[in-house]
Design a protein around this motif. Structure first.
Motif, PDB file in Angstrom:
ATOM      1  N   ALA A 234       0.852  -1.191   0.000  1.00  0.00           N
ATOM      2  CA  ALA A 234       0.000   0.000   0.000  1.00  0.00           C
ATOM      3  C   ALA A 234       0.884   1.235   0.000  1.00  0.00           C
ATOM      4  N   PRO A 235       0.407   2.327  -0.595  1.00  0.00           N
ATOM      5  CA  PRO A 235       1.156   3.588  -0.476  1.00  0.00           C
ATOM      6  C   PRO A 235       1.187   4.023   0.984  1.00  0.00           C
ATOM      7  N   LEU A 236       2.357   4.438   1.469  1.00  0.00           N
ATOM      8  CA  LEU A 236       2.506   4.829   2.863  1.00  0.00           C
ATOM      9  C   LEU A 236       3.201   6.179   2.942  1.00  0.00           C
ATOM     10  N   THR A 237       2.514   7.158   3.492  1.00  0.00           N
ATOM     11  CA  THR A 237       3.167   8.436   3.749  1.00  0.00           C
ATOM     12  C   THR A 237       4.105   8.275   4.952  1.00  0.00           C
ATOM     13  N   LEU A 238       4.919   9.283   5.187  1.00  0.00           N
ATOM     14  CA  LEU A 238       5.805   9.240   6.346  1.00  0.00           C
ATOM     15  C   LEU A 238       4.993   9.130   7.633  1.00  0.00           C
ATOM     16  N   ALA A 239       3.885   9.864   7.703  1.00  0.00           N
ATOM     17  CA  ALA A 239       3.036   9.796   8.897  1.00  0.00           C
ATOM     18  C   ALA A 239       2.429   8.403   9.050  1.00  0.00           C
ATOM     19  N   ASP A 240       2.028   7.787   7.933  1.00  0.00           N
ATOM     20  CA  ASP A 240       1.509   6.417   7.988  1.00  0.00           C
ATOM     21  C   ASP A 240       2.561   5.480   8.573  1.00  0.00           C
ATOM     22  N   ALA A 241       3.792   5.624   8.075  1.00  0.00           N
ATOM     23  CA  ALA A 241       4.874   4.748   8.516  1.00  0.00           C
ATOM     24  C   ALA A 241       5.146   4.921  10.007  1.00  0.00           C
ATOM     25  N   GLN A 242       5.178   6.175  10.457  1.00  0.00           N
ATOM     26  CA  GLN A 242       5.452   6.437  11.866  1.00  0.00           C
ATOM     27  C   GLN A 242       4.330   5.952  12.773  1.00  0.00           C
ATOM     28  N   GLY A 243       3.148   5.775  12.216  1.00  0.00           N
ATOM     29  CA  GLY A 243       2.007   5.326  13.007  1.00  0.00           C
ATOM     30  C   GLY A 243       1.837   3.824  13.063  1.00  0.00           C
ATOM     31  N   MET A 244       2.715   3.070  12.424  1.00  0.00           N
ATOM     32  CA  MET A 244       2.624   1.617  12.437  1.00  0.00           C
ATOM     33  C   MET A 244       3.059   1.053  13.793  1.00  0.00           C
ATOM     34  N   HIS A 245       2.652  -0.188  14.064  1.00  0.00           N
ATOM     35  CA  HIS A 245       3.037  -0.825  15.316  1.00  0.00           C
ATOM     36  C   HIS A 245       4.543  -1.075  15.386  1.00  0.00           C
ATOM     37  N   ALA A 246       5.121  -1.455  14.256  1.00  0.00           N
ATOM     38  CA  ALA A 246       6.551  -1.749  14.208  1.00  0.00           C
ATOM     39  C   ALA A 246       7.012  -1.637  12.765  1.00  0.00           C
ATOM     40  N   ALA A 247       8.318  -1.540  12.587  1.00  0.00           N
ATOM     41  CA  ALA A 247       8.893  -1.450  11.248  1.00  0.00           C
ATOM     42  C   ALA A 247      10.212  -2.220  11.246  1.00  0.00           C
ATOM     43  N   PHE A 248      10.610  -2.668  10.049  1.00  0.00           N
ATOM     44  CA  PHE A 248      11.842  -3.446   9.973  1.00  0.00           C
ATOM     45  C   PHE A 248      12.520  -3.239   8.619  1.00  0.00           C
ATOM     46  N   ALA A 249      13.846  -3.324   8.649  1.00  0.00           N
ATOM     47  CA  ALA A 249      14.655  -3.313   7.435  1.00  0.00           C
ATOM     48  C   ALA A 249      15.006  -4.752   7.100  1.00  0.00           C
ATOM     49  N   THR A 250      15.200  -5.030   5.809  1.00  0.00           N
ATOM     50  CA  THR A 250      15.535  -6.391   5.444  1.00  0.00           C
ATOM     51  C   THR A 250      16.383  -6.449   4.188  1.00  0.00           C
ATOM     52  N   ASN A 251      17.447  -7.203   4.255  1.00  0.00           N
ATOM     53  CA  ASN A 251      18.218  -7.607   3.081  1.00  0.00           C
ATOM     54  C   ASN A 251      19.000  -8.867   3.434  1.00  0.00           C
ATOM     55  N   THR A 252      19.776  -9.364   2.493  1.00  0.00           N
ATOM     56  CA  THR A 252      20.425 -10.654   2.709  1.00  0.00           C
ATOM     57  C   THR A 252      21.425 -10.629   3.849  1.00  0.00           C
ATOM     58  N   ALA A 253      22.086  -9.494   4.074  1.00  0.00           N
ATOM     59  CA  ALA A 253      23.129  -9.424   5.094  1.00  0.00           C
ATOM     60  C   ALA A 253      22.569  -9.260   6.492  1.00  0.00           C
ATOM     61  N   ILE A 254      21.409  -8.600   6.612  1.00  0.00           N
ATOM     62  CA  ILE A 254      20.887  -8.264   7.940  1.00  0.00           C
ATOM     63  C   ILE A 254      19.657  -9.078   8.325  1.00  0.00           C
ATOM     64  N   GLY A 255      19.081  -9.838   7.387  1.00  0.00           N
ATOM     65  CA  GLY A 255      17.871 -10.587   7.698  1.00  0.00           C
ATOM     66  C   GLY A 255      16.709  -9.649   7.965  1.00  0.00           C
ATOM     67  N   VAL A 256      16.126  -9.770   9.130  1.00  0.00           N
ATOM     68  CA  VAL A 256      15.021  -8.900   9.552  1.00  0.00           C
ATOM     69  C   VAL A 256      15.520  -8.068  10.735  1.00  0.00           C
ATOM     70  N   ARG A 257      15.621  -6.755  10.544  1.00  0.00           N
ATOM     71  CA  ARG A 257      16.216  -5.873  11.557  1.00  0.00           C
ATOM     72  C   ARG A 257      15.223  -4.789  11.951  1.00  0.00           C
ATOM     73  N   PRO A 258      14.785  -4.724  13.191  1.00  0.00           N
ATOM     74  CA  PRO A 258      13.782  -3.727  13.601  1.00  0.00           C
ATOM     75  C   PRO A 258      14.291  -2.305  13.444  1.00  0.00           C
ATOM     76  N   LEU A 259      13.351  -1.375  13.212  1.00  0.00           N
ATOM     77  CA  LEU A 259      13.645   0.052  13.259  1.00  0.00           C
ATOM     78  C   LEU A 259      13.223   0.568  14.621  1.00  0.00           C
ATOM     79  N   SER A 260      14.127   1.270  15.286  1.00  0.00           N
ATOM     80  CA  SER A 260      13.824   1.794  16.626  1.00  0.00           C
ATOM     81  C   SER A 260      13.208   3.182  16.568  1.00  0.00           C
ATOM     82  N   ALA A 261      13.431   3.895  15.448  1.00  0.00           N
ATOM     83  CA  ALA A 261      12.876   5.244  15.316  1.00  0.00           C
ATOM     84  C   ALA A 261      12.872   5.640  13.843  1.00  0.00           C
ATOM     85  N   ILE A 262      11.851   6.395  13.459  1.00  0.00           N
ATOM     86  CA  ILE A 262      11.798   7.049  12.150  1.00  0.00           C
ATOM     87  C   ILE A 262      11.731   8.544  12.424  1.00  0.00           C
TER      88      ILE A 262
END
Length: 262
Positions: free
Chosen positions: A207-235
């Motif tokens: 879905a399209p997500l504005t910055l405010a949408d993203a900041q309002g999510m329960h949690a967020a994570f970065a992902t690629n082959t080197a890091i797997g699933v890595r939580p975001l602590s702050a946006i």
């Protein structure tokens, strides 16, 4: 353990052979985390190389040949490390990228961090990668954004596109956990191998997500082959939860994927 080595077309690389890649920087690549001779999503990595080679060089690339180069470079080494496969044409000139037609395969190996990794804080930066669906060698813009974020006290950059919506991170895809489960930004982003594997593990949507949408999510994570699933602590200045049942389940399910033998 074999580390920080490089081979071009299966042979030790010389500095002269890398001049074109260093000075012209026209090519593409994929990075693969190897854990005890296995790679999660190995076929997807090979498909990416073949697809991007047609886009960047207009040429076919033999995935079996690429795998043989990787196997030779890695040998019988166990443990965890990251293999990067870069494809470029050493004969290309700055004035004539149209003459880049013959793929050469550079295999490099570097250490891999132990998983899982600690959470990331990210700074939102307006940026869109050139030809975002290709994992190409043109990293200046992404690294400049990362530098800006680091200098401002964050760990990395989160890109905001021209439509004011979240797209991806510096060298990773980003996903979110919201009321309706796991959601990925609907945007022009790199089709990440790790993202594709995660999307096979359960119900996901985009879905399209504005910055405010993203900041309002329960949690967020970065992902690629080197890091797997890595939580975001702050946006930016908005804190994000780094512990969430869905996030733990996703991370554990990814780590449980056995991977394919090289």
């Amino acid at each position: 353990m074999l580390m920080n080595m490089a081979e071009l077309n299966g042979r030790p690389v010389t500095p002269e052979a890398l001049l074109t890649l260093a000075l012209t920087n026209y090519g593409h690549f994929t990075s693969m985390r190897v854990d005890n001779q296995r790679v999660r999503g190995l076929d997807l990595h090979m498909e990416r190389l073949v697809r991007d080679c047609r886009t960047v060089l207009g040429a076919d690339l033999d995935p079996d040949m690429v795998r043989s180069y990787v196997r030779q470079a890695v040998g019988s080494v166990t443990g965890s490390f990251v293999v990067r496969v870069s494809v470029f044409d050493p004969a290309v000139e700055m004035a004539h990228p149209d003459r880049a037609k013959t793929p050469h395969v550079l295999v490099t190996v570097r250490p891999a961090a132990d998983l899982p990794l600690p959470p990331l804080s990210v700074k939102s930066i307006r940026y869109e990668r050139d030809v975002p669906t290709v994992k190409h060698a043109g990293l200046f813009g992404a690294l400049h954004a990362r530098r800006t974020a680091l200098l401002d006290g964050y760990d990395d950059a989160l890109f905001i596109g021209p439509d004011d919506c979240v797209s991806e991170g510096g060298t990773w895809n980003v996903g979110f956990i919201g009321e309706d489960g796991i959601v990925w930004p609907k945007a022009d982003v790199l089709p990440g191998v790790t993202m594709a594997l995660l999307q096979q593990l359960g119900q996901h949507h985009t879905a399209p997500l504005t910055l405010a949408d993203a900041q309002g999510m329960h949690a967020a994570f970065a992902t690629n082959t080197a890091i797997g699933v890595r939580p975001l602590s702050a946006i930016d200045d908005a804190p994000m939860a780094t512990e969430h049942p869905a996030l733990t389940q996703l991370r554990d399910a990814y780590l449980a994927i056995p991977g394919d033998l090289l």
